[in-house]
Design a protein around this motif. Structure first.
Motif, short mmCIF file in Angstrom:
data_model
loop_
_atom_site.label_atom_id
_atom_site.label_comp_id
_atom_site.label_asym_id
_atom_site.label_seq_id
_atom_site.Cartn_x
_atom_site.Cartn_y
_atom_site.Cartn_z
N ALA A 100 0.82 -1.22 0.00
CA ALA A 100 0.00 0.00 0.00
C ALA A 100 0.85 1.27 0.00
N SER A 101 2.13 1.13 0.26
CA SER A 101 3.01 2.29 0.26
C SER A 101 3.65 2.44 -1.11
N ARG A 102 4.31 3.59 -1.29
CA ARG A 102 5.03 3.81 -2.54
C ARG A 102 6.15 4.81 -2.33
N ASP A 103 7.11 4.77 -3.20
CA ASP A 103 8.23 5.71 -3.18
C ASP A 103 7.76 7.01 -3.79
N HIS A 104 7.65 8.06 -2.98
CA HIS A 104 7.14 9.33 -3.47
C HIS A 104 8.14 10.10 -4.32
N LEU A 105 9.38 9.62 -4.37
CA LEU A 105 10.38 10.26 -5.22
C LEU A 105 10.70 9.42 -6.44
N ALA A 106 9.92 8.37 -6.67
CA ALA A 106 10.15 7.52 -7.83
C ALA A 106 10.11 8.36 -9.10
N ASP A 107 11.05 8.08 -10.01
CA ASP A 107 11.12 8.75 -11.31
C ASP A 107 11.53 10.21 -11.21
N GLN A 108 11.98 10.67 -10.03
CA GLN A 108 12.50 12.02 -9.91
C GLN A 108 14.00 11.94 -9.63
N PRO A 109 14.81 12.66 -10.39
CA PRO A 109 16.26 12.64 -10.14
C PRO A 109 16.57 13.14 -8.73
N THR A 110 17.45 12.45 -8.04
CA THR A 110 17.81 12.83 -6.68
C THR A 110 19.32 12.92 -6.54
N LEU A 111 19.73 13.58 -5.47
CA LEU A 111 21.15 13.66 -5.13
C LEU A 111 21.76 12.26 -5.01
N THR A 112 21.05 11.35 -4.37
CA THR A 112 21.62 10.01 -4.17
C THR A 112 21.73 9.26 -5.49
N ASP A 113 20.80 9.49 -6.42
CA ASP A 113 20.93 8.88 -7.74
C ASP A 113 22.22 9.35 -8.42
N VAL B 82 11.85 -0.58 1.38
CA VAL B 82 12.47 -0.91 0.10
C VAL B 82 13.67 0.00 -0.13
N PRO B 83 14.88 -0.53 -0.11
CA PRO B 83 16.05 0.33 -0.37
C PRO B 83 15.94 1.01 -1.72
N ARG B 84 16.22 2.30 -1.73
CA ARG B 84 16.22 3.03 -3.00
C ARG B 84 17.42 2.63 -3.85
N PRO B 85 17.34 2.86 -5.16
CA PRO B 85 18.44 2.48 -6.05
C PRO B 85 19.77 3.05 -5.59
N GLY B 86 20.80 2.24 -5.66
CA GLY B 86 22.14 2.66 -5.32
C GLY B 86 22.54 2.43 -3.87
N PHE B 87 21.55 2.14 -2.99
CA PHE B 87 21.87 1.94 -1.58
C PHE B 87 22.32 0.50 -1.34
N VAL B 88 23.52 0.38 -0.79
CA VAL B 88 24.03 -0.94 -0.41
C VAL B 88 23.73 -1.24 1.05
N HIS B 89 23.27 -0.23 1.78
CA HIS B 89 22.93 -0.38 3.19
C HIS B 89 21.66 0.43 3.45
N TRP B 90 20.66 -0.20 4.07
CA TRP B 90 19.36 0.46 4.27
C TRP B 90 18.81 0.05 5.63
N TYR B 91 18.80 1.01 6.56
CA TYR B 91 18.28 0.78 7.91
C TYR B 91 17.37 1.95 8.22
#
Length: 479
Positions: free
Chosen positions: A83-96, A118-127
């Protein structure tokens, strides 16, 4: 070839610009952050893009305003699961951008931008914290995609996880980026923090937090300010203790950089997501501590410190007006990475100012010395000595002469002698948002009342915003 610098981006939660020893508060104890400021550059007038956490954090990562990225209030509803979603999906970010440049990314702490599991793209560690806030000894964190129930003191748990990430990264050649996102000093306040820190403030006079007469727009719940607690003194003790405990935890993380011999090749940035009032102006909280939602400097200004040995001067204090939407371009330029993609909107790199390449008092190129904030239909333009606040559709509007009235006590909006000034600032504000807002994400007509954003914007923003209407009689916790 010299490896690019590591980056540690530390974000506190609801820390007022006044809640820092280096900023002149003689009561709060922040020796680690004060030392970081002495070794780096402290910005005295750094603003959030919105005085509430989710939109403010989204702007830090995207360089966009809420009326472009579409997050206008703290995100409510489901934070994990289908039921949740990534609200920054498809938006370029600093971490991208950092991941694309070969950085290994880690997150320890609060996320609160959807899909916390759900770890965002590029994250090797997600806590990541499950939602937007929690008690300090009863939290749910997600490591990768799996939940962990945490009963130890959350500030230390987050710092310990960050230390583990730094330790593990020593076996890799690539540089790392660590997002260290504390929940401190966000409420709850009383009875939440270790005695060694609360004891420091038992006899504190709290002169730096005068409990002023209740603001006429104050929002309450069960007879207490909605951003505070019933026992004001215990809340003050808890707030100050939370900041000092976080300061100590940051010290342990920075010590780890020294242990590994990488302090001189690490950029450390500290700031808060939004400001906070602990009685200033007669309310507790930030933008949603009042209704109509406020844009006082205590709500929209945040502490900001950056330290980068060999790269930036030490012990400097700058007073240029800068904003969270400037952060991605600035960090990328400091790392000598392409940053122009984050300057297509309002954001501009101020790396040259930090380095000393730009003379004191100059602003980022191609922008007047103004900053803007917004909270749904509430918009602010702030110059060095004026502030104009506009509330769609009917007001009330505000104008403050900050040179004569730095504490924002006298609203001049109805002063006939200021009519031309009001018209000029209103025009500047209108033109700026016309340039930078995105159709379908513009917040001017949204029913944002500080009660939470459930669903993302869609083609019909009024129908899709999903913010429950709050009548002041009841509410959930306001992250």
């Amino acid at each position: 070839m010299t490896r690019r610098p590591n980056v540690v981006l530390i974000v506190s939660d609801d820390q007022g610009p006044w809640a820092l020893g280096a900023a002149g508060n003689h009561e709060i104890r922040t020796p680690v952050l004060d030392d970081l400021a002495a070794r780096g550059v402290r910005l005295e007038r750094f603003f959030c893009a919105s005085p509430v956490c989710s939109p403010a954090r989204a702007s830090m990562l995207t360089g966009r305003i809420p009326s472009s990225h579409g997050v206008h209030d703290y995100l409510d509803g489901a934070h994990v699961g289908t039921a949740s979603r990534d609200h920054l999906a498809d938006q370029p970010t600093l971490t991208d951008a950092l991941a694309d440049a070969g950085y290994r990314l880690g997150l320890s702490g609060k996320w609160h931008l959807g899909a916390s599991d759900v770890p965002r793209p590029g994250f090797v560690h997600w806590y990541a914290l499950e939602g937007g806030g929690s008690p300090y000894r009863d939290a749910v964190m997600y490591r990768g995609g799996a939940p962990e129930h945490v009963t130890d003191y959350l500030t230390d748990v987050i710092a310990d996880d960050a230390i583990s990430f730094i330790d593990a990264e020593q076996q890799h050649e690539a540089p790392f980026f660590l997002a260290l996102n504390f929940t401190a000093p966000h409420k709850p306040f009383a009875g939440q923090h270790p005695e060694e820190y609360t004891a420091l403030y038992r006899d504190c006079a709290f002169e730096t937090c005068p409990q002023e007469q209740a603001h006429p727009w104050l929002q309450t719940l069960d007879a207490a300010p909605i951003g505070g607690e019933a026992d004001t003194r215990e809340a003050l003790i808890g707030y100050f203790a939370a900041v000092t405990a976080m300061d100590a935890a940051i010290g342990r993380v920075l010590d780890r950089l020294r242990v590994h011999g990488i302090e001189d090749n690490t950029i450390v940035v500290f700031l808060s997501d939004n400001g906070f009032s602990c009685g200033q102006h007669g309310f507790w909280g930030k933008g949603n501590g009042t209704f109509p939602m406020n844009m006082y400097d205590e709500s929209v200004m945040v502490p900001f410190i950056v330290s980068a040995p060999r790269m930036l001067p030490a012990g400097e204090v700058r007073d240029e007006l800068l904003s969270a939407y400037d952060l991605p371009a600035t960090l990328l330029e400091l790392l000598r990475l392409p940053h122009e993609g984050f300057e297509t909107g309002p954001g501009r790199s101020f790396a040259g100012m930090l380095r000393g390449d730009a003379p004191a008092g100059t602003e980022p190129a191609d922008r007047a010395v103004v900053v803007h904030s917004e909270y749904g239909p509430v918009r602010m333009i702030r110059t060095a000595d004026r502030k104009y606040v506009h509330r769609f559709p009917y007001g009330p509007h505000e104008l403050y002469d900050l040179a004569a009235d730095p504490r924002e006590r006298t609203n001049l909006i109805d002063d006939p002698s200021r009519a031309d000034e009001v018209a000029r600032m209103r025009r500047m504000l209108t033109e700026w948002f016309a340039e930078h807002a995105r159709p379908g994400a513009d917040g001017a007509a949204l029913p944002v009342k500080g009660s939470g954003q459930i669903r993302p914007l869609a083609g019909d923003p009024l129908g899709a915003f999903g913010a429950p209407v709050w009548d002041g009689a009841s509410t959930s916790s306001l992250p």
